[in-house]
Every structure is written in C-alpha cells, then in structure tokens.
Design an enzyme around this catalytic site. Structure first.
Site, PDB file in Angstrom:
ATOM      1  N   SER A 367       1.025  -1.201  -0.046  1.00 42.75           N
ATOM      2  CA  SER A 367       0.050   0.142  -0.055  1.00 42.75           C
ATOM      3  C   SER A 367       1.101   1.395  -0.137  1.00 42.75           C
ATOM      4  O   SER A 367       1.640   1.552   0.841  1.00 42.75           O
ATOM      5  CB  SER A 367      -1.138  -0.147   1.097  1.00 42.75           C
ATOM      6  OG  SER A 367      -1.724   1.348   1.280  1.00 42.75           O
ATOM      7  N   ARG A 368       0.870   1.861  -1.026  1.00 43.28           N
ATOM      8  CA  ARG A 368       1.807   2.940  -1.423  1.00 43.28           C
ATOM      9  C   ARG A 368       1.361   4.345  -0.564  1.00 43.28           C
ATOM     10  O   ARG A 368       2.131   5.233  -0.554  1.00 43.28           O
ATOM     11  CB  ARG A 368       1.900   3.482  -2.869  1.00 43.28           C
ATOM     12  CG  ARG A 368       2.825   2.160  -3.524  1.00 43.28           C
ATOM     13  CD  ARG A 368       2.879   2.403  -5.108  1.00 43.28           C
ATOM     14  NE  ARG A 368       3.253   1.227  -5.674  1.00 43.28           N
ATOM     15  CZ  ARG A 368       2.577   0.454  -6.527  1.00 43.28           C
ATOM     16  NH1 ARG A 368       1.327   0.739  -6.550  1.00 43.28           N
ATOM     17  NH2 ARG A 368       3.027  -0.588  -7.124  1.00 43.28           N
ATOM     18  N   VAL A 369       0.187   4.486  -0.211  1.00 39.01           N
ATOM     19  CA  VAL A 369      -0.480   5.567   0.456  1.00 39.01           C
ATOM     20  C   VAL A 369      -0.672   5.454   1.986  1.00 39.01           C
ATOM     21  O   VAL A 369      -0.578   6.109   2.979  1.00 39.01           O
ATOM     22  CB  VAL A 369      -1.596   6.065  -0.414  1.00 39.01           C
ATOM     23  CG1 VAL A 369      -2.051   7.302   0.291  1.00 39.01           C
ATOM     24  CG2 VAL A 369      -1.066   6.490  -1.713  1.00 39.01           C
TER      25      VAL A 369
END
Length: 507
Positions: A367-369
């Site tokens: 999950s990049r955010v």
C-alpha cells in the site's frame, strides 16, 4: 336543439382561437437507419451530427451508446435487449450523453447502470441525473490522503493499510477470496459513516445474490448501493456499470461524505470491452484488446480522490478487483491496473489451499499511501511485524528440506507460526481497532509463544469478552488514538497473559 347548436359554436370558436395562438415553426429531427445489429452492437447510418458517447434512440425504446464514429456509419453499444430492432429500423439522435440517477433515494437499493430497479422495489423518484462519464478532480482540488479506512481484516489493516481516497487493487486467481475481502471491508463500515457502493460487472446472478445477502445480514445495507450488470445482461450495461457506480459515489463525495467503491471485477469489464470492440471491427492490439484498454480504466480510477476542505473534504476510495490466471500477476490487464492504482493486495492460491484465509501474500502486497494514514496505536505495534513475518516465511521454506536448525531459529519459526495464526480470520467477522491492537500486542510481546498453536483460535474467540471485562477502554480506541502508554501496556499485558492461560485450560 338551440342549446346544442350554441355549444357547438362555442367549441368551434375556442378551437379556432387555440389554432390561431399556435406558433408554427420548422424543426429539424435527425433520423437514421440500422444497417447491422447483433451480439450487443449495432451499425447505424444517416446521423452525421452524432457526437461521441451520445445516446441514440431505437424503435421500441431501446437505447444505444455511440462509441465509434466513422465517415458514414456509427458503431453503437446497445443498452438493452435488441429483440424488437431489425436492419432497416429507424434510429433517432437525442443529443444527450448517458446519465444515471444519483442521490439519497439510491441507498439500500439494487439497480442497474441506468437506474432501473432490480430488487422488486418501487421506481426511483426525485433523483438527480448525472453523466456516467465525468472528468477526474484536478490536482488543485485534491488533498493528501490522511484518514484510514479500516477493513476489519488484521492482515490488511496492520501490514497493507488503506486510506480514504486511495485506490487499492485486489488481485488473485479465481476462487481465492478477492470478493470476500471487499465484502468484509463493506461490512466493517457498519460502525462508521462510510457509504458503500458495490458494482458487479459480468458476475453470475448467484454470486451477486450472495454478496447482497451477506451485507444485509452482517452490514448496514441502508448505507449501501448495489449496481449490478450481470453476465446475462447486455454488454453495454456491463460496460457502463463501473462508470455509473462511480458517478453515484461522486455525488456523496461532493457533499463532503466518505464513499467506498468496490469494482468486481475489472478483468471482466475489459473482456466485455474487447468483445464489443472486435464486433465493431476496431483494430486489435495485445491479446486482442483495443489500443485504449489502459485509458478506459485509468480515467475511471482517477476519479477516486480525497477532496480538499474547500471542496467539502469528501473522499471516494476505490477497491477494484482483477483476476489472474495461474497466479500470473504480470498479465496484461493486472499489470495495467497495478500501474494505475496506489498498491495491490495479492491473494496466493497456495495459501488459500493451505487454509490460510485471507490468503494474502504479504510479500507481493503493498500500500503506497495507506501507511501514512494508519492509526497511531496500530502503527506502533505493526512497524516491525512485516519484516518479522517475512523472515519467518524464508526460514520455514529453508527448514522444509529437513535441515537441522538451532534453538534460536526454531524459536523464530514458532513465533512466526503464531503470527500467521493470528492473521487468519473467518469471513464476516471484522475486528475492531481495540481487538487488533490487543492481538498485535500479544504476538509482539511473545505472550502466545508458550500457547500451543492449536489453542490460538480459542484465544481469539475469548478475546472480545475478555477485553470488555478487563480492558474496556481499549475497545473504545479510534483512528486518532495514540500509541499505548506504559501503564496501558502493563494492564494489557497482565490481562492477555491471564487470557492465554485460560485458553490453554479451556481449549
């Protein structure tokens, strides 16, 4: 007789006055004809003024969407059953684009992309109409993703957290639990103010019915909308389903509310688009998909956003689903969607068949955010969990060859197996933040290392009632709760140690 004559004269005078009051002016109406029709598409001629994505009206009330404009012919995707239309039938241009109803009246309903009720309920009334295709919010109207969206699944919330306004892909083979993760995320919103929209694209009627029934039994259906384009409906309606569902979510986002949009699934959506594109004789590209296959999904998912406070501060979180074949995550459509979204949750069929559910492969998921939005109380306990779990998986593979291991390695493997047991979770049983914090604290402090592995399930089952009696304040934690203080940790450690002993006795 005189009275009848007078009445006729009066009626004639009124009719003459009405006729004289009429304003007669020429009008222009565009009329074309069907040249070919079948398999959900139609070729129309005689409408030179038609615009792209315009709605065309066929005989019998059938509507079509103009998607291919040629020099003299127009390719249309039909939005219904074409049984009453034949070659030579008349077609009218409407000048309108495809629109879908939006508003509060949709909550709790099952509808198709054009707003037709599918739940035997009354017709929708008092709804505004919004275009199914709308531009994504510009950068200046967006804000950073700062608030978490809890799914109730420990493996996701702890190691692959989501944020409100994020786009997170759920990808995996058929039958590995992709829809189950999305449904659990919807069910977990029963204690929040998040509105959930489930868009079924090309799904079997039985599968859609199971999802709707699960949400009605375990969730908050009064804050959910089900937009259905089943496998046996017209390809045009399946094609419009995700865009219509997104427009419905944008209505609430514009009011400053939070929306969760599940798109199940975009692999079938791409297949429908490939089908109609080949029937319209568009040039095929890789795997016979048309050249704009990336654009149809990017323009859809870019509409998910967290709006700035000046625009109301609402959010639209997208959970698109994609299906892989034999675990091939590098296939055409999955890689397209991975490049568009802010991360992916990958479900491994091997884990699923080993009864590790949810079958999330932590190593291939990211999950990049969401990591920036994770609740502080949860983040403090899960920072090293991913690394510890990855080290365990490597050691476990190594020891399968029968190699002798030392005591330290054996202890690491035993600890990792308890992490895996804690991450396993039954469906329709989302965990609250307090329960997640307690489980991570127990496994992080090694309180379960002395508990036999087969008793960990009993420990989980006793946990909610135990916390309600011994640590009631823990169950009241919210997304803004700070990391546990030393006093809270000591209190929780004592309670969980006693619970572990109780689980050993009663199991």
């Amino acid at each position: 007789m005189s009275t009848l004559t007078d009445d006729l004269r009066l009626w004639a005078g009124r009719s003459r006055a009405q006729i004289d009051a009429l304003t007669v002016a020429p009008s222009l109406e565009q009329i074309g004809r069907v040249e070919q029709i079948g398999d959900g598409v139609a070729i129309v001629s005689g409408l030179p003024e038609t615009r792209l994505d315009e709605i065309l009206a066929f005989e019998g009330g059938l509507r079509g969407l103009a998607v291919d404009l040629g020099d003299s012919r127009i390719g249309c995707i039909l939005l219904g059953d074409a049984g009453s239309v034949r070659a030579g039938s008349i077609v009218h241009g409407t000048g309108n684009v495809a629109r879908t109803p939006v508003g509060e009246a949709l909550l709790g309903r099952v509808i198709d992309a054009l707003g037709t009720p599918l739940d035997d309920g009354p017709a929708l009334e008092g709804c505004a109409m919004a275009p199914v295709e709308q531009p994504a919010p510009p950068i200046i109207d967006r804000a950073l993703v700062t608030r978490p969206l809890a799914t109730g699944l420990l493996v996701v919330d702890a190691m692959i957290p989501l944020g409100r306004g994020q786009r997170e892909l759920i990808v995996g083979d058929r039958g590995t639990g992709k829809t189950a993760i999305a449904v659990d995320a919807m069910i977990n919103q029963r204690n929040t103010d998040v509105i959930c929209i489930y868009a079924a694209i090309g799904q079997k009627a039985s599968s859609v019915a199971q999802v709707i029934d699960a949400v009605r039994r375990h969730g908050a259906p009064e804050r959910c909308i089900f937009v259905v384009g089943e496998a046996d409906t017209a390809p045009g309606l399946q094609w419009l389903t995700p865009y219509a569902a997104c427009s419905m979510g944008e209505y609430f986002m514009a009011q400053g509310r939070d929306v969760l949009l599940v798109l199940d699934d975009l692999t079938k959506h791409a297949a429908v688009y490939r089908q109609v594109s080949l029937l319209l004789r568009r040039p095929p590209g890789r795997e016979a998909y048309p050249g704009d296959i990336f654009y149809i999904h990017s323009r859809l998912l870019e509409r998910a956003a967290h709006l700035s406070p000046e625009k109301g501060g609402g959010s639209l979180t997208a959970l698109p689903i994609a299906e892989t074949q034999a675990g091939n995550i590098s296939a055409y459509i999955p890689t397209n969607l991975i490049s568009i979204t802010d991360g992916q949750i990958y479900l491994d069929p091997r884990l699923f068949y080993e009864d590790q559910k949810p079958a999330v492969d932590v190593g291939k998921s990211v999950s990049r955010v969401g990591g920036k939005t994770q609740a502080p109380a949860l983040k403090a306990l899960s920072e090293s969990l991913r690394l510890t779990y990855a080290q365990f998986l490597e050691l476990e593979v190594f020891t399968r060859f029968g190699t002798m291991v030392d005591d330290r390695t054996k202890k690491t493997i035993d600890h990792g197996r308890r992490i895996r047991a804690v991450l396993a979770q039954p469906q329709f049983a989302p965990l609250g933040l307090g329960e997640q914090v307690a489980l991570l604290f127990a496994v992080g402090e090694g309180l379960l290392d002395e508990l036999p592995l087969e008793h960990v399930g009993r420990f989980r089952a006793l946990l909610p009632g135990w916390l309600a009696d011994r640590c009631p304040t823990l169950l009241k934690l919210d997304d803004a709760a700070r990391a546990l203080t030393e006093t809270q940790q000591a209190e929780l450690r004592m309670a969980l140690t006693t619970l572990a002993q109780e689980a050993r006795k009663t199991a």
